[in-house]
Design a protein around this motif. Structure first.
Motif, PDB file in Angstrom:
ATOM      1  N   LEU A 107      10.764  28.195  51.159  1.00 27.26           N
ATOM      2  CA  LEU A 107      11.225  27.731  52.464  1.00 27.26           C
ATOM      3  C   LEU A 107      10.814  28.706  53.555  1.00 27.26           C
ATOM      4  CD1 LEU A 107      12.858  25.802  54.251  1.00 27.26           C
ATOM      5  CD2 LEU A 107      14.917  27.095  53.626  1.00 27.26           C
ATOM      6  N   ARG A 108      10.960  29.999  53.281  1.00 28.88           N
ATOM      7  CA  ARG A 108      10.605  31.007  54.268  1.00 28.88           C
ATOM      8  C   ARG A 108       9.105  31.012  54.552  1.00 28.88           C
ATOM      9  NH1 ARG A 108      12.793  34.726  51.788  1.00 28.88           N
ATOM     10  NH2 ARG A 108      10.997  35.616  50.698  1.00 28.88           N
ATOM     11  N   GLU A 109       8.275  30.815  53.529  1.00 30.04           N
ATOM     12  CA  GLU A 109       6.824  30.912  53.716  1.00 30.04           C
ATOM     13  C   GLU A 109       6.199  29.622  54.238  1.00 30.04           C
ATOM     14  OE1 GLU A 109       5.325  32.101  49.941  1.00 30.04           O
ATOM     15  OE2 GLU A 109       5.972  34.204  50.152  1.00 30.04           O
ATOM     16  N   THR A 110       6.752  28.462  53.871  1.00 27.79           N
ATOM     17  CA  THR A 110       6.113  27.186  54.236  1.00 27.79           C
ATOM     18  C   THR A 110       6.907  26.375  55.248  1.00 27.79           C
ATOM     19  OG1 THR A 110       7.197  25.927  52.459  1.00 27.79           O
ATOM     20  CG2 THR A 110       5.145  27.079  51.919  1.00 27.79           C
ATOM     21  N   GLY A 111       8.196  26.674  55.403  1.00 30.43           N
ATOM     22  CA  GLY A 111       9.041  25.862  56.271  1.00 30.43           C
ATOM     23  C   GLY A 111       9.381  24.512  55.664  1.00 30.43           C
ATOM     24  N   TYR A 119      10.163  15.249  43.589  1.00 33.28           N
ATOM     25  CA  TYR A 119      10.668  16.185  44.591  1.00 33.28           C
ATOM     26  C   TYR A 119      11.582  17.213  43.941  1.00 33.28           C
ATOM     27  CZ  TYR A 119       9.245  13.645  48.864  1.00 33.28           C
ATOM     28  OH  TYR A 119       8.533  13.069  49.896  1.00 33.28           O
ATOM     29  N   ARG A 120      11.570  18.416  44.489  1.00 31.65           N
ATOM     30  CA  ARG A 120      12.572  19.421  44.142  1.00 31.65           C
ATOM     31  C   ARG A 120      12.835  20.264  45.372  1.00 31.65           C
ATOM     32  NH1 ARG A 120      10.434  24.430  43.963  1.00 31.65           N
ATOM     33  NH2 ARG A 120       8.207  24.692  43.462  1.00 31.65           N
ATOM     34  N   PHE A 121      14.021  20.852  45.439  1.00 34.12           N
ATOM     35  CA  PHE A 121      14.342  21.728  46.561  1.00 34.12           C
ATOM     36  C   PHE A 121      13.482  22.989  46.512  1.00 34.12           C
ATOM     37  CE2 PHE A 121      18.730  19.799  47.042  1.00 34.12           C
ATOM     38  CZ  PHE A 121      18.490  19.336  48.329  1.00 34.12           C
ATOM     39  N   SER A 122      13.038  23.414  47.665  1.00 29.10           N
ATOM     40  CA  SER A 122      12.276  24.659  47.761  1.00 29.10           C
ATOM     41  C   SER A 122      13.161  25.853  47.433  1.00 29.10           C
ATOM     42  CB  SER A 122      11.718  24.838  49.181  1.00 29.10           C
ATOM     43  OG  SER A 122      10.814  23.805  49.499  1.00 29.10           O
ATOM     44  N   PRO A 174       8.412  16.679  53.539  1.00 28.62           N
ATOM     45  CA  PRO A 174       9.012  17.872  52.924  1.00 28.62           C
ATOM     46  C   PRO A 174       9.556  18.879  53.931  1.00 28.62           C
ATOM     47  CG  PRO A 174       6.932  17.328  51.848  1.00 28.62           C
ATOM     48  CD  PRO A 174       7.016  16.466  53.069  1.00 28.62           C
ATOM     49  N   ARG A 175       9.063  18.834  55.173  1.00 24.50           N
ATOM     50  CA  ARG A 175       9.499  19.800  56.173  1.00 24.50           C
ATOM     51  C   ARG A 175      10.814  19.384  56.853  1.00 24.50           C
ATOM     52  NH1 ARG A 175       5.510  23.428  57.523  1.00 24.50           N
ATOM     53  NH2 ARG A 175       6.590  23.884  59.482  1.00 24.50           N
TER      54      ARG A 175
END
Length: 476
Positions: free
Chosen positions: A447-451, A439-442, A368-369
């Motif tokens: 994205l900002r909090e988990t990368g 799966y889904r897009f963050s 996911p990253r």
């Protein structure tokens, strides 16, 4: 015949031939670098097994006469060398007959590969490349002006590509008529690109405009290809702009680029470049082009009837030489993205708490990253088929077990197709398994909090833990 050639299109022909040679080059490089694990002698779907049950008339190919991995590699690299020569302009330096033979050799070599490629070569852009490549044989070189009939056949091909894709959408999933398909498509397409997440998060009204523009470009604009200039050229330019938008939004191998290539000869470039020397054409060339045109028009009956059918077929060939085909894509759009994640462990007994390590693919979402990468126009065949596997186990049945077997064997040719291999080829895992995730897009905040570019949730086990038995075969 005075009408046989049209000098105003010499630049469009030059751009078309050079760009088409570039697509051929990529296709042959992909075949040379990927074939051993996919269709080689020890591949997942070996060519000798296929040719043993499929005759030459159904699948004409050089490999019906002889097959070895060395021979296939030689054909693929020869095709790449010939395509590179055409890209460099060698076709315009040769006599007309020799230039035609060079284009015909490239076409025949790639036809030989596609006709034994089975599942791995079942994509619409394979037949599109072959159909365009066959027409290129009769487009001439600097010794003659571009034949009018072949230019018209190229527009007929471009029309079928765009109009067929538009009809399959309008007749298919209701979301195309409701203008809502792109609420999902950028996220669920086979192989997202680096900008796909940004496209997915565009405001919904923008998605509506995207779909409406798609309908306009595919259902209305193609008809204008057969009108006088400059209208036909403007229609081709609009198609090119639409295809560039698709290039930015995802990875569709060379489909979008080849559609752009097909539009180049229709551009009204003569008004900007002025006239060009038109040496006419020899009689034998005129007779040959007339005969080929008549044959292709006769073969066009079934693809044309398919366009009018309520049971329209996508990406279908009607003859083993793949001379005139039907096209289309995404008649239905999936609402959720499901990905198969393949893992292995060296533990002697597979448990849930075992040290399971994931195999990462080059283009298919996994970690996911990891941000999606841009690979098109290069075609990652295994990654594309893994998207279909996530849709239905039926797509996996012919080859997925063989893929896991080669991971257990540490097969180097198979491992070369992957981005990250958690086990060296000399120390393969004892067990492998496959699990299905959604799966889904963050969101921007996620994205900002988990990368993480993706958020995923476990759905179910897809393939149970499997090991090799005493005979080297996979066993659950």
């Amino acid at each position: 015949m005075d009408w046989f050639t049209v000098s105003d299109y010499w630049l469009g022909r030059l751009l078309f031939q050079r760009a088409l040679a570039g697509v051929y080059l990529l296709a042959f490089l992909g075949a040379a670098l990927q074939f051993r694990a996919l269709i080689g002698e020890r591949g997942m779907l070996p060519v000798p097994r296929f040719t043993g049950r499929t005759g030459f008339r159904r699948a004409p190919s050089l490999f019906q006469l002889h097959y070895s991995d060395r021979f296939f590699a030689g054909c693929a690299w020869t095709g790449a060398a010939l395509a590179a020569a055409l890209l460099a302009g060698v076709g315009d330096l040769l006599p007309l007959g020799a230039s035609m033979l060079l284009w015909a050799a490239v076409w025949a070599l790639y036809l030989s590969i596609v006709n034994v490629g089975q599942t791995w070569y079942g994509f619409g852009w394979e037949t599109l490349l072959l159909e365009a490549g066959f027409l290129a044989v009769f487009l001439g070189n600097d010794e003659t002006g571009p034949p009018l009939l072949v230019l018209v056949l190229l527009r007929w091909l471009l029309f079928r590509v765009e109009f067929g894709a538009g009809l399959i959408k309008w007749r298919g999933d209701a979301c195309w008529r409701k203008l809502t398909c792109l609420d999902h498509h950028h996220e669920t397409q086979p192989m997202p690109g680096p900008l796909s997440r940004a496209f997915h998060h565009l405001p919904k009204p923008v998605h509506r405009v995207e779909v409406a523009a798609n309908h306009l470009t595919q259902l209305v604009v193609p008809v204008l290809l057969f009108t006088p200039q400059p209208v036909a050229g403007c229609a081709a330019a609009l198609m090119i702009a639409t295809q560039l938008w698709l290039v930015l939004s995802g990875n569709f191998a060379w489909l979008n680029w080849l559609t752009i290539v097909l539009a180049l000869p229709a551009l009204d470039l003569g008004r900007f470049t002025g006239g060009h020397r038109d040496p006419g054409a020899p009689l034998w060339f005129e007779v040959l082009v007339l005969a080929v045109t008549a044959g292709l028009l006769a073969l066009s009956y079934r693809p044309a009837r398919n366009l009018l059918s309520r049971r329209q077929l996508m990406n279908t060939s009607y003859d083993p030489l793949r001379l005139v085909n039907s096209y289309g894509a995404f008649g239905s759009v999936t609402r959720q993205r499901q990905e198969v994640v393949v893992e292995g462990t060296s533990d002697s007994r597979p448990r849930e708490e075992s040290d399971w390590r994931a195999y990462e693919f080059r283009g298919k979402p996994g970690d996911p990253r990891r941000r999606p990468r841009q690979f098109a126009p290069y075609h990652l065949r295994l990654d594309w088929m893994m998207w279909f596997v996530g849709l239905s186990p039926a797509y996996a049945r012919p080859w997925f077990g063989a893929f896991l077997q080669r991971l257990l064997q540490g097969d180097r040719d198979t491992l070369r197709l992957l981005r990250t291999v958690p086990f060296p080829s000399g120390s393969p895992p004892r067990y492998v398994r496959a699990r299905l995730y959604r799966y889904r897009f963050s969101t921007r905040r996620e994205l900002r909090e988990t990368g993480e570019w993706w958020q995923r949730a476990f759905v179910r086990d897809y393939w149970p833990p499997t090991r090799l038995d005493g005979a080297g075969e996979p066993r659950s």
